[in-house]
Write an enzyme that holds these catalytic residues in place. Sequence first.
Site, PDB file in Angstrom:
ATOM      1  CE  LYS A 127      -8.566  -2.610  -0.080  1.00 18.39           C
ATOM      2  NZ  LYS A 127      -9.923  -2.719  -0.651  1.00 18.39           N
ATOM      3  CG  ASP A 167     -10.604   0.225   1.774  1.00 24.19           C
ATOM      4  OD1 ASP A 167     -11.423  -0.593   1.324  1.00 24.19           O
ATOM      5  OD2 ASP A 167     -10.060   0.092   2.892  1.00 24.19           O
TER       6      ASP A 167
END
Length: 447
Positions: A127, A167
């Site tokens: 991430k 995201d």
Amino acid sequence: MSTSNFDTLTSFLKTRFHDQAEYLQATSEVLSDIIPIYSANERYKHYDIARRLCLPERIIYFTVTWMNSAGEVEVNQGWRVQHNSVMGPYKGGLRFHPSVSLSVLKFLAFEQTFKNALTGLPMGGGKGGADFNPKGRNERDIMLFCQAYMRELQRHIGEQTDVPAGDINVGAREIGYLYGEYRRLNNRFEGVLTGKGLEFGGSHIRTEATGFGLVYFLDAVCTAQNTTVEGKKVTISGAGNVALHAALKCVHMGARVLTLSNSRGFLYCEHGYSENDINWAIEHASQYDNILTALKEHSQHPMNWYSNEKPWGIKGDIALPCATQNELLEEDAQHLLAHGCQMVLEGANMPCDQDAQAVFSQNNITFVPGKAANAGGVALSGLEMAQNAVFSQDDRDVLDNKLRSIMQNIHQRCLEEGQTDSNTNYARGANIAAFKRLAEAMVAQGV
């Protein structure tokens, strides 16, 4: 549970990362389920698998210094957490938001590792993101920041190493700017990012995948409980990509979607949003400061806007929290319980805090964690990677069927590991199913 192993590991993490609340929450939730499996397996203990799974393999921090369109120098912080690559290249999104911190990214990368393992596709977990806030920025500033961010990130990614996606606040536009800069710097056209435009290696269904996948999982849960999505009243939080496409698929399946929300309140439609309502919101989301109040004015159906309130006080059968982490607290869970909610499936990453989850467990409300329920997005990203690898592009129906099949397979894995005499503990099932796949791969590859 082996209390000593659990206490030893959680104490180890708390001592070293005491200021990282989200990360500690995520690891504690998983450890509470997997420690009995870990403690009973001498190979896992010998290779210290549980501790190794909690710790990122690599954390990359960099400063993003850039000049905006007004000629002013700005400085932001950027990260990429490469958590675990035992199953394949690091895979996970990029988030641009002022709330981005190392704790948030570490928890997301940890969850992503387990989520990706559940898909059955060869992907590790990662991430990344930055504390840049694109809200209120002109398009040129967003492009300039994306290019500056990629100038640093490009040193650490590649189609066989780390494949980021989008995201929060990183959609198709931002992915395009990021990919363009990567291609110019590296002189290579490769599948190093997913969520790209269809014209340059993107995939059909990618935008819809997380929301659609959530509802495909919901459909599998309903089937396992001898019921259907059709006719159910559904409350949804969020008004972004996941929430809107989950709402759309619910309507397609005959459910009545009653709410959507954002940080300023929620919009209630007693008779349920129409397909036209949701499609209008999807199409015009970027054109309004508050798409929900705009939808209220646009729609021909009566709707009520409730400022500074959450949607969980509305009577419904199913709740789909699709906004952000820790948005649904114990008092919200009590509201859902009081209003007859039977199922809660996470469309966001860890939106239900531990106290809320306890309310669900104590009252036999079916709860499905995000690592299982919202895996559709990364599953489609994995399929985009496969298409890029052979320079092909599958059609929508093929990909939609593959997405549904993957979500059904994840549901089956959760059933197998989470089934008890009386019900299915989906959170436990998801954690154990993913842990076993990761642990076996780690043991097989040694240290």
